[in-house]
Design a protein around this motif. Structure first.
Motif, PDB file in Angstrom:
ATOM      1  N   LYS A  16      17.829  22.351   5.025  1.00  0.00           N
ATOM      2  CA  LYS A  16      16.753  22.964   6.204  1.00  0.00           C
ATOM      3  C   LYS A  16      16.313  22.020   7.729  1.00  0.00           C
ATOM      4  N   TRP A  17      16.965  21.133   7.006  1.00  0.00           N
ATOM      5  CA  TRP A  17      16.316  19.851   8.662  1.00  0.00           C
ATOM      6  C   TRP A  17      17.330  20.143   9.516  1.00  0.00           C
ATOM      7  N   ASN A  18      18.966  20.096   8.858  1.00  0.00           N
ATOM      8  CA  ASN A  18      19.706  19.330   9.366  1.00  0.00           C
ATOM      9  C   ASN A  18      19.797  20.993  10.969  1.00  0.00           C
ATOM     10  N   LYS A  19      19.223  21.936  10.204  1.00  0.00           N
ATOM     11  CA  LYS A  19      18.921  23.174  11.454  1.00  0.00           C
ATOM     12  C   LYS A  19      18.665  22.658  12.770  1.00  0.00           C
ATOM     13  N   ALA A  20      17.480  21.854  12.671  1.00  0.00           N
ATOM     14  CA  ALA A  20      16.519  21.814  14.391  1.00  0.00           C
ATOM     15  C   ALA A  20      17.049  19.629  14.336  1.00  0.00           C
ATOM     16  N   TYR A  21      17.147  19.427  13.257  1.00  0.00           N
ATOM     17  CA  TYR A  21      17.341  16.999  13.513  1.00  0.00           C
ATOM     18  C   TYR A  21      18.733  16.725  13.537  1.00  0.00           C
ATOM     19  N   ASN A  22      19.722  17.748  13.367  1.00  0.00           N
ATOM     20  CA  ASN A  22      21.205  17.363  13.330  1.00  0.00           C
ATOM     21  C   ASN A  22      21.106  15.933  12.685  1.00  0.00           C
ATOM     22  N   LEU A  23      20.759  16.402  10.846  1.00  0.00           N
ATOM     23  CA  LEU A  23      20.982  14.602  10.932  1.00  0.00           C
ATOM     24  C   LEU A  23      22.718  14.937  10.080  1.00  0.00           C
ATOM     25  N   THR A  24      23.556  15.923  10.221  1.00  0.00           N
ATOM     26  CA  THR A  24      24.972  15.612   9.916  1.00  0.00           C
ATOM     27  C   THR A  24      25.631  16.142  10.750  1.00  0.00           C
ATOM     28  N   ALA A  25      26.726  16.305  10.449  1.00  0.00           N
ATOM     29  CA  ALA A  25      27.593  16.734  11.434  1.00  0.00           C
ATOM     30  C   ALA A  25      28.285  17.990  10.786  1.00  0.00           C
ATOM     31  N   VAL A  26      28.300  17.991   9.686  1.00  0.00           N
ATOM     32  CA  VAL A  26      28.651  19.163   8.792  1.00  0.00           C
ATOM     33  C   VAL A  26      27.381  20.047   8.927  1.00  0.00           C
ATOM     34  N   ARG A  27      28.276  20.885   9.422  1.00  0.00           N
ATOM     35  CA  ARG A  27      27.155  22.366   9.996  1.00  0.00           C
ATOM     36  C   ARG A  27      27.021  22.935   8.545  1.00  0.00           C
ATOM     37  N   ASP A  28      28.256  22.808   7.452  1.00  0.00           N
ATOM     38  CA  ASP A  28      28.906  24.459   6.970  1.00  0.00           C
ATOM     39  C   ASP A  28      27.785  23.966   5.566  1.00  0.00           C
ATOM     40  N   ASP A  44      15.483  -0.192  -6.672  1.00  0.00           N
ATOM     41  CA  ASP A  44      14.751  -0.204  -6.145  1.00  0.00           C
ATOM     42  C   ASP A  44      15.901   0.153  -4.286  1.00  0.00           C
ATOM     43  N   PHE A  45      15.432   1.147  -3.419  1.00  0.00           N
ATOM     44  CA  PHE A  45      16.310   1.374  -2.387  1.00  0.00           C
ATOM     45  C   PHE A  45      15.524   1.429  -1.257  1.00  0.00           C
ATOM     46  N   THR A  46      16.369   1.208  -0.531  1.00  0.00           N
ATOM     47  CA  THR A  46      15.546   0.549   1.595  1.00  0.00           C
ATOM     48  C   THR A  46      16.341   1.531   2.071  1.00  0.00           C
ATOM     49  N   LEU A  47      16.191   2.830   2.727  1.00  0.00           N
ATOM     50  CA  LEU A  47      17.231   2.746   3.608  1.00  0.00           C
ATOM     51  C   LEU A  47      16.687   2.795   5.049  1.00  0.00           C
ATOM     52  N   LEU A  48      17.325   2.192   5.596  1.00  0.00           N
ATOM     53  CA  LEU A  48      17.060   1.859   6.782  1.00  0.00           C
ATOM     54  C   LEU A  48      18.069   2.580   8.522  1.00  0.00           C
ATOM     55  N   ASP A  49      16.659   2.793   9.403  1.00  0.00           N
ATOM     56  CA  ASP A  49      17.877   3.660  10.174  1.00  0.00           C
ATOM     57  C   ASP A  49      17.082   3.298  11.072  1.00  0.00           C
ATOM     58  N   SER A  50      17.077   3.528  12.642  1.00  0.00           N
ATOM     59  CA  SER A  50      16.626   2.952  14.076  1.00  0.00           C
ATOM     60  C   SER A  50      16.154   4.350  14.336  1.00  0.00           C
ATOM     61  N   ASN A  51      17.072   6.143  14.200  1.00  0.00           N
ATOM     62  CA  ASN A  51      17.059   7.176  14.143  1.00  0.00           C
ATOM     63  C   ASN A  51      15.469   7.487  13.960  1.00  0.00           C
ATOM     64  N   GLY A  52      14.364   7.885  15.297  1.00  0.00           N
ATOM     65  CA  GLY A  52      13.389   8.450  14.958  1.00  0.00           C
ATOM     66  C   GLY A  52      13.014   9.374  13.526  1.00  0.00           C
ATOM     67  N   LYS A  53      13.934  10.908  14.246  1.00  0.00           N
ATOM     68  CA  LYS A  53      13.874  12.250  13.554  1.00  0.00           C
ATOM     69  C   LYS A  53      14.261  11.306  12.097  1.00  0.00           C
ATOM     70  N   LYS A  54      15.859  10.529  11.592  1.00  0.00           N
ATOM     71  CA  LYS A  54      15.881  10.697  10.763  1.00  0.00           C
ATOM     72  C   LYS A  54      14.926   9.684   9.708  1.00  0.00           C
ATOM     73  N   THR A  55      14.342   8.774  10.075  1.00  0.00           N
ATOM     74  CA  THR A  55      13.753   8.991   9.341  1.00  0.00           C
ATOM     75  C   THR A  55      12.379   9.435   8.556  1.00  0.00           C
ATOM     76  N   ARG A  56      12.023   9.925   9.523  1.00  0.00           N
ATOM     77  CA  ARG A  56      11.015  11.271   9.155  1.00  0.00           C
ATOM     78  C   ARG A  56      11.753  12.266   8.292  1.00  0.00           C
ATOM     79  N   PHE A  57      12.943  12.621   7.895  1.00  0.00           N
ATOM     80  CA  PHE A  57      13.427  12.956   7.374  1.00  0.00           C
ATOM     81  C   PHE A  57      13.267  12.627   5.956  1.00  0.00           C
ATOM     82  N   LEU A  58      13.914  11.969   5.687  1.00  0.00           N
ATOM     83  CA  LEU A  58      13.839  10.434   4.668  1.00  0.00           C
ATOM     84  C   LEU A  58      12.124  10.036   4.349  1.00  0.00           C
ATOM     85  N   THR A  59      11.809   9.719   5.093  1.00  0.00           N
ATOM     86  CA  THR A  59      10.271  10.242   4.344  1.00  0.00           C
ATOM     87  C   THR A  59       9.849  11.122   4.275  1.00  0.00           C
TER      88      THR A  59
END
Length: 215
Positions: free
Chosen positions: A40-52, A100-115
């Motif tokens: 769902k989010w990949n359509k707008a946020y380009n979270l992954t290069a895999v589109r299918d 416990d898992f910490t997910l770290l990324d500098s891209n705000g769109k991606k961290t919003r998705f992860l949240t």
């Protein structure tokens, strides 16, 4: 929550079994719910290069699950660097609810998705950090640090050196065996083990490199 695609559900279940993993019903449900959010989010946020969406079970979920036996070897505090769309961090958090898992990324769109993933799936053992890895300063070292196609090994280890210690394992997920990158590994790191990963449905080579820092 959306009804899971039956084809995706079957592929996930069968693929996990091929990896030697018996998914509990709740784990299967959460993994498929995560996949639905990713699609769902990949359509707008380009979270992954895999589109299918039909490629995402093998290339994202099963690929992430392929390192489960090595994460199971130990460590309660894990960091997923450059987590992007949450691989392998989210699937691992689902498989290991007592760690416990910490997910770290500098891209705000991606961290919003992860949240959003954390909130919708109720993953209390998952923390999301929006920061550059070289600036991140947690209170204590991590037991394990993972990366999936994040950077060259020299950068991965150099940028995360301050986040681990002599007991930490660095797990780098790669495609072809990175001979040139290993030649450029910093002097205070060594290759402990290299595993060829057999990921159901994935074409091409997959390798897991387990690194240690030399005291």
């Amino acid at each position: 929550m959306e009804t899971p695609n039956p084809r995706h559900a079957a592929e996930l279940s069968e693929g996990a079994k091929a990896l030697g993993i018996e998914l509990e019903a709740e784990q299967q449900r959460l993994l498929l719910a995560y996949l639905a959010l990713l699609i769902k989010w990949n359509k707008a946020y380009n979270l992954t290069a895999v589109r299918d969406p039909d490629e995402m079970v093998s290339r994202h979920l099963l690929d992430s699950l392929s390192v489960v036996p090595h994460v199971a070897e130990g460590g309660t505090r894990w960091l997923d660097v450059g987590s992007g769309g949450g691989m392998p961090g989210v699937p691992l958090a689902i498989l290991f609810p007592d760690r416990d898992f910490t997910l770290l990324d500098s891209n705000g769109k991606k961290t919003r998705f992860l949240t959003q993933v954390k909130l919708e799936l109720g993953l209390r053992n998952l923390q999301v950090v929006h920061d550059r890895v070289e600036h991140y300063r947690p209170a204590q070292a991590f037991d394990g640090i993972t990366s999936r196609a994040f950077s060259a090994l020299a950068d991965f280890t150099g940028w995360t050196r301050h986040l681990g210690d002599g007991e930490t394992r660095w797990l780098a997920m790669k495609g072809v065996h990175p001979d040139d990158e290993l030649q450029a590994l910093p002097a205070d790191f060594r290759l402990e083990r290299c595993h060829v990963l057999q990921v159901p449905g994935c074409q091409g080579q997959r390798h897991l490199l387990i690194l240690r820092r030399i005291s």
